[in-house]
Design an enzyme around this catalytic site. Structure first.
Site, PDB file in Angstrom:
ATOM      1  N   GLY A 107      39.430 -44.696 -21.512  1.00 27.66           N
ATOM      2  CA  GLY A 107      39.602 -44.870 -22.947  1.00 27.66           C
ATOM      3  C   GLY A 107      40.509 -46.033 -23.278  1.00 27.66           C
ATOM      4  NE  ARG A 136      38.292 -39.995 -23.634  1.00 24.83           N
ATOM      5  CZ  ARG A 136      38.880 -40.655 -22.645  1.00 24.83           C
ATOM      6  NH1 ARG A 136      38.215 -40.866 -21.508  1.00 24.83           N
ATOM      7  NH2 ARG A 136      40.090 -41.121 -22.774  1.00 24.83           N
ATOM      8  CG  ASP A 331      48.556 -39.210 -20.867  1.00 26.34           C
ATOM      9  OD1 ASP A 331      47.647 -38.752 -21.584  1.00 26.34           O
ATOM     10  OD2 ASP A 331      48.776 -40.433 -20.740  1.00 26.34           O
ATOM     11  CE  LYS A 358      45.278 -38.001 -24.565  1.00 30.65           C
ATOM     12  NZ  LYS A 358      45.722 -39.411 -24.509  1.00 30.65           N
TER      13      LYS A 358
END
Length: 446
Positions: A107, A136, A331, A358
């Site tokens: 991403g 996404r 994360d 995610k």
């Protein structure tokens, strides 16, 4: 015993804790920071002259970035962790590629690159990724780029890849981002490099600032307003190639931080960890839970703060994690969920709905997979509620091709009472190609 098995078309990680107990000992050197590796490759590709990168992460995501920018004219030497040389094309000189640009599972590659493509006048670009990336949301960067005048087409009104981008002259804007996202902020700032007028991004909370630091190092002029979480970029800088030393990735260090904190009698020294204040939420959260953690040998490397982290086993305690700290540990929430399973009391993680978009829906996946092991875990729309103390048993689980899920489940398996099998464990190579080897080393298992 720890082993990787080939099962059909994927790898299965099998972890069998020894009956005599386990403790983690030694020194861990972690791979280079993924966020910084991406940005070093990108800025090197659009700068004048040569950029030399030391410590580049050799995961699949940076390889996707390198391949995309090589296809647009940058000369990038063979990737390695010692020294990578990038001969840039100069700002505004990215070439129209012969084929579709493939961002793989990354991403960061797609979203940051789009800012540069949208401002590359009179050139057309098509960008795609793997199945996960194509699902996404891209509207979070498409919307501000379109406000700047970008021409972008894609599935569902330009909200999903594949995307087509016709480069054009953009105008600077003041974008008030609804979310604290370094990817959104970085995309808009990169688009602003060739815009007419200044570009400002204001966030609801502070996100990681690697782009701002590196843009300045390459020659851009930025103004930071920490009171309003705003950054303003002056357009048309002269970007000049630099030497970039990539510190170790704190997101990768987080797995060993938690492992050493939850496995009895453990003592690990994690070396060369980037401790940028916009990324240290995981350290603060672990300290809030009572982890025995000290920072040693604090220093600065190429503009980024770095330290060694010593983490010893301790009895963690439940706490509430939410609010402004979440963008600084977004994360690390999956591995924090593992820590919470072994803490006394209840841990509540909230304000983390970003995790649903995610590489997988990380809230749903961690709740389901840890639940298979017997964890007392409740999924909420924006987070997780975990009551520690339940005995975890080995189970057959799936990474959902998400690197952070695969590694988090592996750490949980170290404290399970029986054998665990994690399917599609090869996902770890996206950000940590040597994870399994390091796991064997710290466990002192052949």
């Amino acid at each position: 015993m720890i082993r990787l098995d080939e099962v059909s078309s994927h790898q299965q990680l099998v972890i069998t804790p020894p009956q005599s107990g386990l403790s983690l000992q030694g020194t861990v050197t972690i791979p280079g920071d993924k966020s910084i590796s991406h940005r070093a490759l990108m800025l090197g590709a659009i700068a004048e002259g040569e950029t030399v990168i030391e410590g580049l992460l050799l995961g699949e995501d940076p390889r996707s970035t390198a391949a995309c920018f090589s296809a647009m004219g940058a000369e990038i030497s063979e990737l390695n962790s010692t020294e990578v040389r990038v001969k840039g094309v100069g700002l505004g000189n990215l070439q129209e590629p012969d084929n579709v640009l493939d961002a793989g599972n990354s991403g960061t590659t797609m979203r940051l690159m789009m800012g540069l493509l949208a401002s590359s006048s009179d050139r057309f670009f098509a960008v795609t990724g793997d199945g996960s990336l194509r699902s996404r949301p891209m509207s979070r960067v498409v919307k501000p780029l379109q406000e700047m005048g970008a021409q972008i087409w894609g599935k569902k009104g330009g909200s999903l890849a594949p995307l087509g981008i016709k480069g054009t002259q953009l105008k600077g804007i003041h974008y008030h981002s609804p979310i604290a996202s370094a990817q959104v902020k970085s995309c808009v700032l990169l688009a602003g490099l060739l815009a007419e007028g200044k570009t400002t991004v204001t966030e609801p909370a502070l996100s990681r600032d690697h782009s701002e630091r590196m843009l300045r190092a390459f020659g851009a002029n930025l103004e930071i307003d920490s009171e309003t979480n705003s950054v303003t970029l002056e357009p048309h800088p002269t970007l000049v190639g630099q030497k970039v030393v990539v510190p170790g990735d704190i997101s990768s260090a987080a797995f060993w931080m938690v492992a050493s904190a939850i496995v009895p009698d453990s003592d690990l020294l994690i070396q060369n960890v980037g401790v940028n204040p916009t990324r240290t939420g995981i350290i603060e959260a672990m300290q809030l839970m009572g982890a025995d953690m000290t920072l040693e040998n604090s220093r600065e490397v190429a503009g980024e703060p770095v330290a060694d982290l010593r983490v010893k086993y301790s009895q963690l305690k439940g706490c509430t994690i939410g609010g402004e700290i979440i963008p600084r540990l977004i994360d690390e929430v999956p591995i924090l969920a593992v820590a919470a399973c072994f803490a006394e009391g209840t841990t509540i993680i909230k304000d983390a709905e970003e995790l649903r978009v995610k590489e997988s829906d990380r809230l749903a996946v961690m709740a389901a997979e840890l639940g298979k092991m017997g964890a007392n875990i409740i999924e909420h729309p924006d987070g997780l509620e975990i009551t520690g103390g339940a005995t975890l048993n080995g189970a057959e689980m799936d990474s959902y091709t998400d690197h952070r899920i695969a590694m988090s489940l592996a750490i949980a398996a170290l404290n399970a009472k029986s054998e665990t099998k994690i399917h599609r464990a090869e996902a770890a190579s996206i950000s940590y190609p040597t994870f399994v080897d390091t796991l064997k080393d710290v466990c002192q298992i052949a």
